[in-house]
Design an enzyme around this catalytic site. Structure first.
Site, PDB file in Angstrom:
ATOM      1  N   GLY A 129     -23.317  -6.367  -9.019  1.00 42.48           N
ATOM      2  CA  GLY A 129     -22.280  -6.829  -9.923  1.00 42.48           C
ATOM      3  C   GLY A 129     -21.383  -5.717 -10.400  1.00 42.48           C
TER       4      GLY A 129
ATOM      5  N   LYS B  43     -33.382 -15.171  -5.896  1.00 39.88           N
ATOM      6  CA  LYS B  43     -32.730 -14.068  -6.601  1.00 39.88           C
ATOM      7  C   LYS B  43     -33.642 -13.638  -7.743  1.00 39.88           C
ATOM      8  CE  LYS B  43     -29.614 -14.862  -9.816  1.00 39.88           C
ATOM      9  NZ  LYS B  43     -28.359 -15.194 -10.551  1.00 39.88           N
TER      10      LYS B  43
ATOM     11  N   THR C 115     -23.354 -18.370 -11.178  1.00 41.18           N
ATOM     12  CA  THR C 115     -23.417 -19.015 -12.491  1.00 41.18           C
ATOM     13  C   THR C 115     -23.117 -20.509 -12.349  1.00 41.18           C
ATOM     14  OG1 THR C 115     -22.555 -16.903 -13.352  1.00 41.18           O
ATOM     15  CG2 THR C 115     -22.871 -18.661 -14.935  1.00 41.18           C
TER      16      THR C 115
ATOM     17  N   ARG D 194     -17.655 -10.898 -11.010  1.00 40.38           N
ATOM     18  CA  ARG D 194     -17.524 -11.601 -12.295  1.00 40.38           C
ATOM     19  C   ARG D 194     -16.257 -11.147 -13.019  1.00 40.38           C
ATOM     20  NH1 ARG D 194     -21.334 -14.431 -14.430  1.00 40.38           N
ATOM     21  NH2 ARG D 194     -22.975 -13.284 -13.338  1.00 40.38           N
TER      22      ARG D 194
ATOM     23  N   GLY E  37     -29.502  -4.655 -12.062  1.00 41.68           N
ATOM     24  CA  GLY E  37     -30.093  -3.323 -12.087  1.00 41.68           C
ATOM     25  C   GLY E  37     -30.260  -2.695 -10.721  1.00 41.68           C
TER      26      GLY E  37
ATOM     27  N   GLU F 107     -19.655 -13.338  -3.949  1.00 44.13           N
ATOM     28  CA  GLU F 107     -19.892 -14.354  -4.983  1.00 44.13           C
ATOM     29  C   GLU F 107     -18.840 -14.252  -6.075  1.00 44.13           C
ATOM     30  OE1 GLU F 107     -22.860 -14.713  -8.795  1.00 44.13           O
ATOM     31  OE2 GLU F 107     -23.741 -13.978  -6.927  1.00 44.13           O
TER      32      GLU F 107
END
Length: 203
Positions: free
Chosen positions: A173, A123, A63, A11, A153, A34
């Site tokens: 992430g 997910k 997203t 991201r 997490g 991703e």
């Protein structure tokens, strides 16, 4: 191409960073990558990474909120779609175009809505809120062959906890990437994650 069930979530990555960072991930053993669509020029990053790593990695988008988004990702060379919710038109368009679909779920209703729409895997997000006990309870009623991913997490310190309740893999992430983190550091973090995953997957 076989993959570890680890999805690196980049991201905030820019097109200029995409190829070196993705190459570092692949070198470390993470081949599912991703690029969330709320990153700068996300489809350009997907296009560059998919071209540079063709045959070595699968590049997808996160997203993803609309059918138009799905089509743009497919056109850029993406091969999987990760959505934050179980919006059936997004899942259906993903399936129609031959891409893999990983929608975000939290409840039994979410999970079965996604399954009926054709999801490839689920997910569980945010996994740190649902927890391993929540996932274990849901796993009992889900199709046993459906891969489940803990996202939000999950990190190498708790992989074992999620493996123990039936998760196949993880989305990582900020553990893996934050904007500005060097490709070398991303690679080091990826290697740590791969070692923990391999240990847990064979336990």
């Amino acid at each position: 191409m076989s993959h570890r069930h680890i999805i690196a979530i980049l991201r905030g990555i820019t097109p200029e960073e995409a190829v070196p960072v993705c190459a570092a991930l692949v070198e470390a053993g993470i081949t599912l990558i991703e690029v969330p669509l709320n990153s700068p020029n996300a489809t350009e990053s997907i296009s560059r990474a998919a071209a540079a790593l063709s045959g070595r990695a699968e590049i997808g988008a996160g997203t993803v909120l609309s059918e138009e988004d799905v089509r743009a990702v497919a056109q850029a060379g993406g091969t999987f779609i990760v959505s934050p919710d179980t919006y059936e038109p997004v899942i259906a368009e993903t399936v129609r175009l031959g891409l893999k679909s990983y929608p975000g779920v939290f409840s039994p209703s979410d999970a079965f809505r996604a399954i009926r729409a054709g999801a490839t895997g689920l997910k569980f997000f945010p996994a740190e809120v649902l927890g391993s006990k929540g996932i274990k309870a849901l796993k009992a009623v889900l199709p046993p062959s459906l891969p489940l991913y803990a996202v939000g997490g999950a990190n190498p310190d708790n992989f074992d906890e999620f493996f123990a309740v039936g998760c196949a893999g993880f989305g990582l992430g900020t553990y893996i990437y934050t904007p500005g983190r060097s490709a070398a550091e991303v690679g080091q973090r990826a290697a740590t994650a791969v070692a923990a995953y391999d240990k847990g997957a064979t336990a």
